[in-house]
Design a protein around this motif. Structure first.
Motif, PDB file in Angstrom:
ATOM      1  N   LYS A  11       0.816  -1.213   0.000  1.00  0.00           N
ATOM      2  CA  LYS A  11       0.000   0.000   0.000  1.00  0.00           C
ATOM      3  C   LYS A  11       0.852   1.266   0.000  1.00  0.00           C
ATOM      4  CE  LYS A  11      -2.344  -1.948   3.229  1.00  0.00           C
ATOM      5  NZ  LYS A  11      -3.249  -2.660   4.118  1.00  0.00           N
ATOM      6  N   THR A  33      -3.117   4.906   3.102  1.00  0.00           N
ATOM      7  CA  THR A  33      -4.383   4.170   3.194  1.00  0.00           C
ATOM      8  C   THR A  33      -4.719   3.985   4.663  1.00  0.00           C
ATOM      9  OG1 THR A  33      -3.399   1.968   3.309  1.00  0.00           O
ATOM     10  CG2 THR A  33      -3.844   2.823   1.101  1.00  0.00           C
ATOM     11  N   ASN A  36      -7.902  -0.604   6.405  1.00  0.00           N
ATOM     12  CA  ASN A  36      -7.697  -1.708   5.464  1.00  0.00           C
ATOM     13  C   ASN A  36      -8.021  -1.306   4.021  1.00  0.00           C
ATOM     14  OD1 ASN A  36      -6.768  -4.185   4.877  1.00  0.00           O
ATOM     15  ND2 ASN A  36      -8.599  -5.297   5.525  1.00  0.00           N
ATOM     16  N   ASN A  37      -7.401  -0.199   3.626  1.00  0.00           N
ATOM     17  CA  ASN A  37      -7.461   0.232   2.219  1.00  0.00           C
ATOM     18  C   ASN A  37      -8.792   0.875   1.812  1.00  0.00           C
ATOM     19  OD1 ASN A  37      -5.909   0.618   0.017  1.00  0.00           O
ATOM     20  ND2 ASN A  37      -5.878  -1.510  -0.656  1.00  0.00           N
ATOM     21  N   LYS A 215      -0.007   9.423  11.401  1.00  0.00           N
ATOM     22  CA  LYS A 215      -1.020   9.094  10.394  1.00  0.00           C
ATOM     23  C   LYS A 215      -2.461   9.228  10.906  1.00  0.00           C
ATOM     24  CE  LYS A 215      -1.983   5.306   7.264  1.00  0.00           C
ATOM     25  NZ  LYS A 215      -1.562   3.939   6.946  1.00  0.00           N
ATOM     26  N   ARG A 219      -6.093   9.422   9.145  1.00  0.00           N
ATOM     27  CA  ARG A 219      -7.199   8.515   9.479  1.00  0.00           C
ATOM     28  C   ARG A 219      -8.419   9.286   9.964  1.00  0.00           C
ATOM     29  NH1 ARG A 219      -2.941   5.820  12.498  1.00  0.00           N
ATOM     30  NH2 ARG A 219      -2.102   4.075  11.285  1.00  0.00           N
TER      31      ARG A 219
HETATM   32  N1  ASP Z   1      -2.272   0.720   6.692  1.00  0.00           N
HETATM   33  C1  ASP Z   1      -3.531   0.169   6.983  1.00  0.00           C
HETATM   34  C2  ASP Z   1      -4.426   0.150   5.761  1.00  0.00           C
HETATM   35  O1  ASP Z   1      -4.695   0.646   4.940  1.00  0.00           O
HETATM   36  C3  ASP Z   1      -4.310   0.742   8.088  1.00  0.00           C
HETATM   37  C4  ASP Z   1      -3.796   1.860   8.922  1.00  0.00           C
HETATM   38  O2  ASP Z   1      -2.633   2.209   8.924  1.00  0.00           O
HETATM   39  O3  ASP Z   1      -4.626   2.419   9.662  1.00  0.00           O
HETATM   40  O4  ASP Z   1      -5.108  -0.463   5.480  1.00  0.00           O
END
Ligand code: ASP
Ligand code: TMP
Length: 262
Positions: A11, A33, A36-37, A215, A219
């Motif tokens: 990702k 991401t 979970n994307n 991050k 999010r």
């Molecule tokens: N890296 C993960 C994803 O996309 C989730 C995250 O870092 O919160 O799915």
């Protein structure tokens, strides 16, 4: 060393072969991401910063005896790393309860944990990286008892080192996720730290304001994602911007009496 074909695209990173079997190139993308994307975006420059930040942290961890995959950074977005077979577990270390821990167990957000808490998640996007126990790891042969013993020790040492490093620059290390891999050296497999350590994989709060510098800004749609990553890099001393250059005032030299030779 020559860059070869693409071996794997994740990702946030791409792995390329090199002309030497034991080494690969890790390329940091700007893609972000979450969930979970399900949530996706491109954050201009994120890959460049994560390349630098991860290089800095892994180099320092190497100096305190945490064996890891980093050989050297080769350009703005790429580093030469030792090739590994990744252990299919995401190792999470928590110092303060937040994120999925608070959602899962109803623990109040921000609760300081008496001791660091280690969690294991099975690395499987289709299943949403579920939380598993050590028994699951051994039952399904994802790693041996000896490997997990070694990794657990490493996790505590990585945590201790990073708590100190971040505290020194006014940041609380709330939690982080790391990955390990098996590197072939001679005829034995050695467990080493792999992947990356960056604001993508850590929760970092400013010590005074508790402002999120990781991050979670992406999010949770908090904005200023790049500014937060830049702030971390600047505080680590690896981003040299004009605003960071301070004029150093030298004290006036004291008058020194020079004894004349008689
Ligand atoms: N890296 C993960 C994803 O996309 C989730 C995250 O870092 O919160 O799915
Ligand atoms: P969590 O509270 O969402 O389980 O996250 C714990 C830590 O792991 C946090 O520092 C963010 C990091 N993390 C990743 O690096 N990758 C992931 O896919 C997830 C879910 C978390």
């Amino acid at each position: 060393m020559k860059k070869g074909k693409k071996l794997y695209e994740g990702k946030a990173k791409i792995i390329y072969a090199t002309n030497e079997k034991n080494f690969v190139i890790q390329h940091f993308k700007d893609d972000a991401t979450a969930f979970n994307n399900k949530k996706r975006a491109k954050i201009d420059g994120k890959g460049i910063l994560n390349n630098r930040i991860s290089e800095h942290i892994l180099k320092n961890l190497g100096q305190v005896g945490i064996k890891n995959h980093l050989v050297k950074r080769i350009n703005m977005r790429e580093q030469l790393i030792k090739s590994v077979e990744i252990v299919p577990i995401e190792f999470i270390v928590r110092n303060i309860a937040t994120g999925s821990l608070t959602n899962r167990l109803g623990i109040e957000d921000g609760t300081v944990l008496e001791n660091p808490l280690i969690e294991y998640c099975y690395k499987n996007d289709e299943l949403g990286d579920p939380l598993v126990s050590k028994e699951h790891i051994f039952t399904f042969n994802w790693a041996t008892k000896k490997e997990i013993e070694k990794i657990d020790k490493y996790l505590h040492r990585i945590n201790d080192f990073m708590i100190g490093m971040f505290r020194g620059i006014g940041i609380k290390l709330v939690d982080f996720k790391v990955e390990f891999g098996r590197h072939k050296s001679g005829n034995k497999n050695e467990i080493i730290l792999a992947d990356e350590i960056s604001p993508d994989t850590c929760r970092l709060w400013d010590i005074n304001s508790e402002k999120k510098l990781d991050k979670d800004r992406f999010r949770k749609n908090l904005g200023n994602v790049m500014q937060a990553y830049q702030d971390v890099a600047r505080r680590l001393g690896i981003l040299h911007e004009e605003s960071n250059i301070r004029t150093v005032k030298f004290p006036k030299p004291k008058a020194v009496k020079i004894k004349k030779n008689k």
